[in-house]
Design a protein around this motif. Structure first.
Motif, mmCIF file in Angstrom:
data_model
loop_
_atom_site.group_PDB
_atom_site.id
_atom_site.type_symbol
_atom_site.label_atom_id
_atom_site.label_comp_id
_atom_site.label_asym_id
_atom_site.label_seq_id
_atom_site.Cartn_x
_atom_site.Cartn_y
_atom_site.Cartn_z
ATOM 1 N N ARG A 247 0.697 -1.141 0.293
ATOM 2 C CA ARG A 247 -0.110 -0.191 0.074
ATOM 3 C C ARG A 247 1.145 1.544 0.368
ATOM 4 O O ARG A 247 0.549 2.526 -1.202
ATOM 5 C CB ARG A 247 -0.206 -0.169 1.264
ATOM 6 C CG ARG A 247 -2.252 1.373 1.117
ATOM 7 C CD ARG A 247 -2.343 1.545 2.544
ATOM 8 N NE ARG A 247 -3.780 2.195 2.077
ATOM 9 C CZ ARG A 247 -4.590 2.416 3.450
ATOM 10 N NH1 ARG A 247 -4.841 1.942 4.278
ATOM 11 N NH2 ARG A 247 -5.390 3.201 3.329
ATOM 12 N N PRO A 255 -5.784 0.280 -0.602
ATOM 13 C CA PRO A 255 -5.295 -1.028 0.272
ATOM 14 C C PRO A 255 -5.169 -2.415 -0.387
ATOM 15 O O PRO A 255 -4.652 -3.113 0.262
ATOM 16 C CB PRO A 255 -5.945 -0.846 1.304
ATOM 17 C CG PRO A 255 -7.663 -0.379 0.563
ATOM 18 C CD PRO A 255 -7.078 0.677 -0.491
ATOM 19 N N GLU A 355 -13.870 -6.885 11.879
ATOM 20 C CA GLU A 355 -13.327 -5.855 12.046
ATOM 21 C C GLU A 355 -12.008 -5.523 13.065
ATOM 22 O O GLU A 355 -11.751 -3.864 12.599
ATOM 23 C CB GLU A 355 -14.650 -4.967 12.734
ATOM 24 C CG GLU A 355 -15.829 -5.003 11.631
ATOM 25 C CD GLU A 355 -17.114 -4.620 12.350
ATOM 26 O OE1 GLU A 355 -16.943 -4.160 13.572
ATOM 27 O OE2 GLU A 355 -18.004 -4.277 11.213
ATOM 28 N N PRO A 358 -5.961 -5.091 10.535
ATOM 29 C CA PRO A 358 -5.564 -3.637 9.705
ATOM 30 C C PRO A 358 -6.748 -3.628 8.434
ATOM 31 O O PRO A 358 -7.346 -4.571 8.058
ATOM 32 C CB PRO A 358 -4.442 -4.576 9.100
ATOM 33 C CG PRO A 358 -3.853 -5.814 10.258
ATOM 34 C CD PRO A 358 -5.136 -6.598 10.837
ATOM 35 N N GLU A 359 -6.257 -2.653 8.376
ATOM 36 C CA GLU A 359 -7.356 -2.290 7.024
ATOM 37 C C GLU A 359 -7.092 -2.411 5.935
ATOM 38 O O GLU A 359 -7.801 -2.456 4.912
ATOM 39 C CB GLU A 359 -7.246 -0.442 7.347
ATOM 40 C CG GLU A 359 -8.299 0.363 6.179
ATOM 41 C CD GLU A 359 -8.266 1.737 6.327
ATOM 42 O OE1 GLU A 359 -8.056 2.430 5.190
ATOM 43 O OE2 GLU A 359 -6.787 2.456 6.304
ATOM 44 N N GLU A 360 -5.267 -2.793 5.861
ATOM 45 C CA GLU A 360 -5.195 -3.839 4.736
ATOM 46 C C GLU A 360 -5.674 -4.404 4.250
ATOM 47 O O GLU A 360 -6.754 -4.900 2.934
ATOM 48 C CB GLU A 360 -3.675 -3.558 4.281
ATOM 49 C CG GLU A 360 -3.352 -1.882 4.131
ATOM 50 C CD GLU A 360 -2.841 -1.535 5.350
ATOM 51 O OE1 GLU A 360 -2.369 -0.564 5.611
ATOM 52 O OE2 GLU A 360 -3.601 -2.431 6.282
ATOM 53 N N ASN A 361 -5.580 -5.699 4.748
ATOM 54 C CA ASN A 361 -6.439 -6.934 4.990
ATOM 55 C C ASN A 361 -7.563 -7.119 5.059
ATOM 56 O O ASN A 361 -8.742 -7.875 4.502
ATOM 57 C CB ASN A 361 -5.996 -7.737 6.496
ATOM 58 C CG ASN A 361 -4.120 -7.365 6.702
ATOM 59 O OD1 ASN A 361 -3.409 -7.167 6.787
ATOM 60 N ND2 ASN A 361 -4.101 -9.357 6.995
ATOM 61 N N TYR A 362 -8.593 -5.449 5.766
ATOM 62 C CA TYR A 362 -10.176 -5.760 5.691
ATOM 63 C C TYR A 362 -10.672 -5.981 4.687
ATOM 64 O O TYR A 362 -11.415 -6.533 4.004
ATOM 65 C CB TYR A 362 -10.380 -5.378 7.531
ATOM 66 C CG TYR A 362 -12.131 -4.776 6.906
ATOM 67 C CD1 TYR A 362 -12.895 -5.771 7.307
ATOM 68 C CD2 TYR A 362 -12.858 -4.007 6.502
ATOM 69 C CE1 TYR A 362 -13.637 -6.099 8.247
ATOM 70 C CE2 TYR A 362 -14.335 -4.245 5.925
ATOM 71 C CZ TYR A 362 -15.054 -4.933 7.094
ATOM 72 O OH TYR A 362 -15.919 -4.971 6.950
ATOM 73 N N ALA A 363 -10.094 -4.514 3.552
ATOM 74 C CA ALA A 363 -10.192 -4.091 2.912
ATOM 75 C C ALA A 363 -10.008 -5.259 1.917
ATOM 76 O O ALA A 363 -10.787 -5.714 0.523
ATOM 77 C CB ALA A 363 -9.476 -2.974 2.343
#
Length: 429
Positions: A247, A255, A355, A358-363
């Protein structure tokens, strides 16, 4: 590694068979079975999950599963599922029901035979005390029909002895030439690296020790190469690099990594109606070429290559080569134990777990699962239901810190993945 085991018997195998003074298996005077199985023990149509975690003591296959003779080890370098058979984990004959072992093996393979798969047989540890009887070989010969042989792409026999080589020679007249070409001898564990990353295999300690002894007995000039060390990442490395770093390198800060965006975009357009999508392997040379292009910073356009299965394998390979699984090590225990969550609480618990990613994993996970829901929506055509997709993607979304995937863990991971696909419209809201 050698695959030159079997030769073509010519146009008249019956005549050749007579010259060799060998009889077919049906003509052999097989010893009577020590015991016969009831229908409940042999009926494979019954509900059966060979990958069930920690089978209860009263489960019909508990006494087989506890030995960990059979394991599933993710995907190989060609994008094929890997099934491992450990001879050294077979107890003495009088302690193991070999008929049940056969049914357990079939139950395991039944989950994967519709896809391309690889079988690795660790031969070291098979002795006169634990080797199966001829009647077991007869049963196996009868049970494993074309359904099982069609999609097995390779059988690797690791640390073969003269016994196993002689046995294959004796069976040569009844093994098809086509199947014989799939059999490979592997003398040292390092040779397996061309096929699968050994770190993801649960190789028994006895097998590793034996491999070390074999190496130590060789002269320095004849030492086989050790597994190559990991090379340092290239400046534009994409495979094997963390989602955070990818990212940071991305000019627009997206992401979701470029490999996932490229493959899923192409597959959404060209692959939704392809039967068996994600079940077929791809040409390993093309896979390595695409990986090199990504790692060199070059753009990749799958529409130019027009190969749906190549894109599918690249997507699975990218996920599997992440330094940490998409679902993260932190959630490993929660996911493996997810089966204990009551059905009415599963969506809430799953939503809470995801939730916390990490943001990248979730997206990236949401992007992937949304796409897989599209694939499943076309399952009448492509035959990829949520259950089938879970079997394919579960091992590529989560694994243990040691990189290995045991059969006891793969069941709950696949179950979690299937539930996520079933409930994705609620989880990602």
């Amino acid at each position: 590694m050698s695959s030159e085991l079997l030769v073509d018997l010519g146009e008249d195998p019956a005549a050749q068979l007579g010259q060799l003074k060998l009889a077919t298996l049906e003509d052999q005077q097989w010893p009577a079975d020590d015991a016969t199985l009831s229908k409940s023990e042999t009926d494979i149509s019954q509900p059966f999950d060979a990958a069930s975690p920690h089978l209860p003591w009263d489960h019909p296959f508990y006494d087989i599963a506890r030995h960990q003779i059979i394991e599933v080890a993710g995907d190989d370098n060609y994008g094929r599922k890997v099934i491992v058979f450990n001879a050294c984990r077979m107890p003495p004959q009088h302690e193991l029901d070999h008929h049940k072992l056969l049914m357990y093996l079939k139950g395991t393979l039944d989950q994967y035979v519709e896809s391309d798969y690889t079988l690795i047989y660790f031969h070291h540890g098979l002795t006169s005390e634990n080797k199966p009887s001829l009647s077991w070989l007869r049963d196996a010969y009868r049970e494993f029909d074309r359904k099982y042989k069609k999609n097995i792409k390779a059988l690797y026999i690791v640390h073969p002895t003269m016994f196993i080589k002689t046995l294959l020679i004796l069976f040569k007249p009844i093994i098809s030439f086509k199947f014989g070409r799939k059999i490979n001898y592997v003398s040292y564990l390092s040779e397996l690296e061309d096929v699968v990353k050994c770190e993801q295999l649960l190789i028994p300690a006895r097998v590793k020790e034996y491999d070390n002894k074999l190496r130590a007995s060789l002269k320095p000039t004849t030492q086989p190469p050790m597994s190559p060390p990991r090379s340092p990442p290239l400046p534009n490395q994409v495979f094997g690099v963390s989602l955070v770093l990818l990212r940071q390198r991305n000019p627009d800060g997206d992401p979701v990594p470029v490999v996932m965006r490229d493959t899923i975009s192409f597959l959404s357009d060209q692959g939704l109606e392809i039967e068996g999508i994600f079940r077929r392997s791809a040409n390993v040379t093309l896979v390595k070429d695409v990986q090199l292009r990504y790692n060199s910073g070059a753009a990749v356009d799958f529409r130019e290559m027009e190969d749906v299965h190549l894109a599918a394998v690249i997507l699975k390979t990218f996920l599997r080569e992440l330094p940490e699984p998409l679902l993260t090590y932190q959630l490993y225990n929660d996911i493996v134990n997810f089966t204990s969550v009551s059905s009415d609480s599963q969506v809430m618990v799953m939503k809470t777990l995801l939730e916390s990613l990490p943001e990248e994993n979730y997206a990236s996970l949401r992007y992937l699962i949304t796409f897989l829901a599209q694939v499943s929506a076309n399952s009448e055509i492509n035959k990829m239901t949520n259950s089938n997709l879970a079997v394919v993607f579960g091992p590529n979304l989560l694994w243990g810190r040691d990189n290995a995937m045991s059969l006891s863990a793969i069941g709950p991971i696949n179950n979690f993945t299937r539930t996520l696909l079933d409930q994705q419209h609620l989880v990602f809201t």
